[in-house]
Design an enzyme around this catalytic site. Sequence first.
Site, PDB file in Angstrom:
ATOM      1  N   LYS A  58      57.926  12.433  55.736  1.00  0.00           N
ATOM      2  CA  LYS A  58      57.474  12.162  54.366  1.00  0.00           C
ATOM      3  C   LYS A  58      57.982  10.800  53.892  1.00  0.00           C
ATOM      4  CE  LYS A  58      57.052  17.073  53.322  1.00  0.00           C
ATOM      5  NZ  LYS A  58      57.537  18.282  52.659  1.00  0.00           N
ATOM      6  N   GLN A 102      62.820  20.256  49.664  1.00  0.00           N
ATOM      7  CA  GLN A 102      62.288  20.832  50.902  1.00  0.00           C
ATOM      8  C   GLN A 102      62.736  22.289  51.056  1.00  0.00           C
ATOM      9  OE1 GLN A 102      60.116  19.209  52.853  1.00  0.00           O
ATOM     10  NE2 GLN A 102      59.944  20.853  54.363  1.00  0.00           N
ATOM     11  N   ASP A 125      54.739  18.714  44.875  1.00  0.00           N
ATOM     12  CA  ASP A 125      54.447  19.765  45.858  1.00  0.00           C
ATOM     13  C   ASP A 125      53.453  20.777  45.282  1.00  0.00           C
ATOM     14  OD1 ASP A 125      55.480  19.768  48.445  1.00  0.00           O
ATOM     15  OD2 ASP A 125      57.513  20.256  47.760  1.00  0.00           O
TER      16      ASP A 125
HETATM   17  N1  GUN Z   1      58.481  23.741  53.584  1.00  0.00           N
HETATM   18  C1  GUN Z   1      57.367  23.946  54.318  1.00  0.00           C
HETATM   19  N2  GUN Z   1      56.316  23.283  53.780  1.00  0.00           N
HETATM   20  C2  GUN Z   1      56.791  22.650  52.681  1.00  0.00           C
HETATM   21  C3  GUN Z   1      56.177  21.794  51.720  1.00  0.00           C
HETATM   22  O1  GUN Z   1      54.977  21.489  51.736  1.00  0.00           O
HETATM   23  N3  GUN Z   1      57.013  21.341  50.738  1.00  0.00           N
HETATM   24  C4  GUN Z   1      58.329  21.679  50.678  1.00  0.00           C
HETATM   25  N4  GUN Z   1      59.037  21.197  49.669  1.00  0.00           N
HETATM   26  N5  GUN Z   1      58.913  22.466  51.558  1.00  0.00           N
HETATM   27  C5  GUN Z   1      58.142  22.946  52.559  1.00  0.00           C
END
Ligand code: GUN
Length: 295
Positions: A58, A102, A125
């Site tokens: 990311k 995350q 998100d």
């Molecule tokens: N864990 C698995 N997929 C995601 C996501 O798209 N965002 C976040 N913050 N955590 C995740």
Amino acid sequence: MAEVSTYRLLDGKSASKAIRGRIAQEAAEVKTERARAPHLAAVLVGSDGASRTYVDAKVKACETAGFRSTLIELGADTTEDELLALVHRLNNDPELDGFIVQLPLPVHIDEEKVTLAIDPRKDVDGFHPENLGRMVLGLPGFLPATPAGIVELLRHYGVRTSGMHCVVVGRSNIVGTPMSILMSRNSEPGNCTVTVTHSRTRDLAAITRQADILIPAIGRPEFITADMVKEGAIVVDVGIHRIEEPSRKRGFRLVGDVKFDEVAPKCSWISPVPGGVGPMTITSLLLNTLKAAKG
Ligand code: GUN
């Protein structure tokens, strides 16, 4: 004569490259207008290997698109109160357009509490109930990154979905449930008749075999086998799993929820793992951050 398989790949890497090129252009315009680039922060708690890989990807995607990014790494022993205090700080940071925490978090931290503490205007998100509610009602807001990325992937390849039967396998808050809503919306891609299946579904294979579009998001490696898929189906694989393989340099290989080699020949379209949904999730995150930056 043996049948020649003619499936086409829903290539998330290639789609992302094209879409991120457009995002980078818009980010440059935002930077000119506001004298600062879109800015995303990512919070990583603990040292889960897979989470670190995703967060690193990311941050790298931000750099490539001309965004500013901030990675905040906290120890696995971080308390819930400490994390909530950080969330409040990020909510009030005027230099920051959006941020993510995350998941999964260490078990002693309540994920729901943390998600609720995030300002919906910075929730890139799309996990906050306000944004999920906006999605359900078709109001402007941030769409959850993975389901929105799947919609963008189908759009990029011009896959028509109207009137089709879409079967979603899994009912998680961040993928299965929002995915089912996006596919039933009155839009293209969308306009599907949607069935949501889950761990209590009776005779799952009988239902997945009826799918024109099959979206497995169950978190079980190579669970979907050829006998569960209809000839000509469109399959979008949300799963990603590390399978230990000591002979490889990294010590593992990646597989999805779909047994790709046996399922692909039955499909009209299929997304690979890696290089399918994963890059599109990150692309959605960039799109949401750009949207947040534009205000
Ligand atoms: N864990 C698995 N997929 C995601 C996501 O798209 N965002 C976040 N913050 N955590 C995740």
